[in-house]
Enzyme design. Structure first.
Site, short mmCIF file in Angstrom:
data_model
loop_
_atom_site.label_atom_id
_atom_site.label_comp_id
_atom_site.label_asym_id
_atom_site.label_seq_id
_atom_site.Cartn_x
_atom_site.Cartn_y
_atom_site.Cartn_z
N THR A 169 0.83 -1.21 0.00
CA THR A 169 0.00 0.00 0.00
C THR A 169 0.87 1.26 0.00
O THR A 169 0.51 2.25 -0.64
CB THR A 169 -0.96 0.01 1.21
OG1 THR A 169 -0.21 -0.19 2.40
CG2 THR A 169 -2.01 -1.07 1.09
N ASP A 170 2.00 1.22 0.67
CA ASP A 170 2.90 2.38 0.67
C ASP A 170 3.45 2.64 -0.73
O ASP A 170 3.49 3.78 -1.19
CB ASP A 170 4.07 2.15 1.64
CG ASP A 170 3.63 2.18 3.08
OD1 ASP A 170 3.45 3.29 3.61
OD2 ASP A 170 3.46 1.10 3.67
#
Length: 187
Positions: A169-170
């Site tokens: 997700t980062d």
């Protein structure tokens, strides 16, 4: 310092970020030639302590901090904020991933900064946006994986959901943030 090369040469990016998503976004811009100046706290970004080290150097940090210059500032005091504002006044892009409202409390919100630099593009990476019912909630990648259902898709069916082995997700946030910034600059 050598002359920057790449399609983003000539752009200046200020990074006020920590850990992964924001620094990875600014790194992408730097990888393509932008001049990235990272503003970090006096004690340094937490990423400098993560992962394997060779001597005193975190290999993970070396990857996320590449193609950047760095300045340590205390943004809680006037002198630090004045230096940050001066850097941002000459920048094309500001990337930040603090909790919503932090930069505003420091006098570094978009309204203030864009009054001094009308062409400023500001990338804000947070778990749930800058406003709305979840904005104040913590938004680290692990939490976003769970809320987004990614953890439900990993692991074995007879066990609790497993953590994704990569900060997916980062990194996705970083790519979309960089793409959005360059789209806004192009526009």
């Amino acid at each position: 310092m050598t002359s920057a090369q790449g399609p983003l040469a000539g752009l200046t990016v200020i990074e006020i970020c920590s850990t992964i998503a924001g620094p990875a976004c600014a790194r992408l811009l730097g990888d393509f030639g932008a001049d990235v100046i990272k503003i970090e706290p006096l004690e340094g970004d937490n990423v400098r302590q993560m992962g394997r080290h060779v001597g005193e150097v975190s290999l993970y940090a070396a990857s996320l901090l590449r193609n950047k210059r760095s300045i340590a500032l205390d943004l809680k005091n006037n002198e630090g904020r004045d230096i940050a504002r001066a850097l941002i006044a000459r920048a094309d892009i500001l990337v930040e991933n603090n909790r919503p409202g932090v930069l505003e409390r420091l006098g570094l919100g978009y309204d203030t900064l864009s009054a001094e630099n009308p062409g400023l593009v500001m990338v804000r990476i947070s778990g749930y946006g800058q406003s709305g019912p979840y904005a104040a909630r913590p938004g680290y990648g692990a939490i976003c994986e769970a809320v987004g259902g990614v953890r439900h898709m990993t692991g074995d069916p007879d066990r609790p959901p497993a953590r994704v082995a990569l900060a997916t997700t980062d990194y996705l946030s970083a790519v979309y943030g960089a793409f959005g910034a360059i789209s806004a600059i192009h526009e």
